[in-house]
Write an enzyme that holds these catalytic residues in place. Sequence first.
Site, mmCIF file in Angstrom:
data_model
loop_
_atom_site.group_PDB
_atom_site.id
_atom_site.type_symbol
_atom_site.label_atom_id
_atom_site.label_comp_id
_atom_site.label_asym_id
_atom_site.label_seq_id
_atom_site.Cartn_x
_atom_site.Cartn_y
_atom_site.Cartn_z
ATOM 1 N N GLU A 165 -45.307 11.127 -6.510
ATOM 2 C CA GLU A 165 -45.832 9.782 -6.368
ATOM 3 C C GLU A 165 -46.055 8.711 -7.210
ATOM 4 O O GLU A 165 -47.192 8.066 -7.571
ATOM 5 C CB GLU A 165 -47.173 9.805 -5.585
ATOM 6 N N GLU A 350 -45.829 16.807 1.145
ATOM 7 C CA GLU A 350 -47.284 16.799 1.540
ATOM 8 C C GLU A 350 -47.614 15.897 2.669
ATOM 9 O O GLU A 350 -46.800 15.022 3.003
ATOM 10 C CB GLU A 350 -47.976 15.715 0.428
HETATM 11 O O1 IFM Z 1 -54.929 14.036 -2.813
HETATM 12 C C1 IFM Z 1 -53.654 13.326 -3.052
HETATM 13 C C2 IFM Z 1 -52.644 13.738 -3.669
HETATM 14 O O2 IFM Z 1 -53.065 14.138 -4.969
HETATM 15 C C3 IFM Z 1 -51.451 12.838 -3.807
HETATM 16 N N1 IFM Z 1 -50.934 12.620 -2.397
HETATM 17 C C4 IFM Z 1 -52.135 12.093 -1.457
HETATM 18 C C5 IFM Z 1 -53.220 13.172 -1.376
HETATM 19 C C6 IFM Z 1 -54.401 12.543 -0.452
HETATM 20 O O3 IFM Z 1 -54.819 11.380 -0.916
#
Ligand code: IFM
Length: 468
Positions: A165, A350
């Site tokens: 990210e 994710e």
């Molecule tokens: O916890 C975070 C992660 O570190 C990166 N993506 C989003 C998740 C939730 O906010």
Amino acid sequence: MSNHFISFPDNFLWGAATSSFQIEGYPLADGAGKSNWYEWTKTPGRIENGQDADIAIDHYHQYKTDVALMKQMGLKTYRFSISWPRIIPERGKVNEKGLDFYRRLVDELLQAGITPNATLFHWEVPTWAKGEWTNRETALAFKEYAEVVFKALGDKVPMWATLNEPQIVAEIGYLQKFFPPGKADRAGYAKVVHHLNLAHGLAVKAYRDLGFKGQIGVVLALCPWKTKNDDPVAKAYADKMWDLHADAFLGPVMGKGYPSFLFEFTGDDPKAYEKDMPIISQPIDFLGINHYNPNYAAYAPGANIFDNDWAMKDGIPTNDLGWPVDPEAFYDLLVYLWERYGVKQLFVTENGFPTRESKRTAEELIEDDVRVHYYGTYLQQAQRAIQAGVPLKGYYAWSLFDNFEWCFGYDPRFGLIHVDFKTLKRTFKKSADWYKQVIAQNGFDPALLPKDPDYPIYHDEGVRAKTF
Ligand code: IFM
């Protein structure tokens, strides 16, 4: 099995994800250097309730127990990240003890039959990297670190992501002040974006130059941009928001260059960035998608640094952090990435749902029907996208464990596995049992999802300036 049952392709990679700073704890152990996030947690007012990640869930010492839990869940793959300052505590110096932790973890995973998927950067920048991502030198130093890690673990880890990210790092740290380094510098933004993209490209090149044959990609946080109504001005602005938040990373990585709106936003000259494009756009093996929600756009000059009104459709369900729950937007995103960017292989790296401890009963945190419903409805859309032809090869739930959720501290719990932060006891939630069954059956029956999920409902109260 009922006739509502939906199946995933054979060999679909079922996994769960975590990141180093959020679970490991003991960030300075065994010769590790300090990171930007370590310093941030020690700065008053930065983290809710003054919390830090000094212990987190102590995965650093309890990784064997944790791998056993992964095995119990039936995970085929586990996505974790490597902490740059544990490996390179000073520029040019390699900390073998830091590497040893990841060597032990990878061996434990392989012994359990779980495929390791490692991310090189999930937000910890060593404090010796002065200027962080405003400085081109940070990208060059990242390449040196990547080479060290590939040489140590490249033979055993078959899947790599360069950055997690990068746009969240850039936006929240360099435009919105909530993450380190706490800036709001619109004019300097393209440079930050570019140095992150360059770090990605240099790491991909290093991997290939070292002769490794595994898969390497990048993980981006991707949200489709929606509007509350059919207002054409809002729709045009939604496209610009996509360009700024997503295409500023996807475009150069996928060989399409930077979107022009990036330079309208910053006011600097795109030519300065052209010479690095061949490095940034080297072919990747997969795109990792982190997706939780869509965003809303409407042009609102002066509302915030993005000139955007974040207000959503009235009555939409949300999670406990106020992010909209909209599974069909997930389907639209997957199809759009495939069609517009021609991505050959996708992984959802994710996807998940937070329940805030301050907003739920102790029982609800573990008997988490709402999370089961979220996962079920999102996976249903993922399966629909696969049926439509999207080359989605795997899915990682975020997160395997409750953990340190950055500036929100420990209150939002994203885990399939509950962690008691006092005793560090791990307990499977209802969602963990459900996910275990999904993996075992390679699918599930959406008709059996919980009936009355307890989503908070959003009420539109006019312009929403705050994004976070
Ligand atoms: O916890 C975070 C992660 O570190 C990166 N993506 C989003 C998740 C939730 O906010």
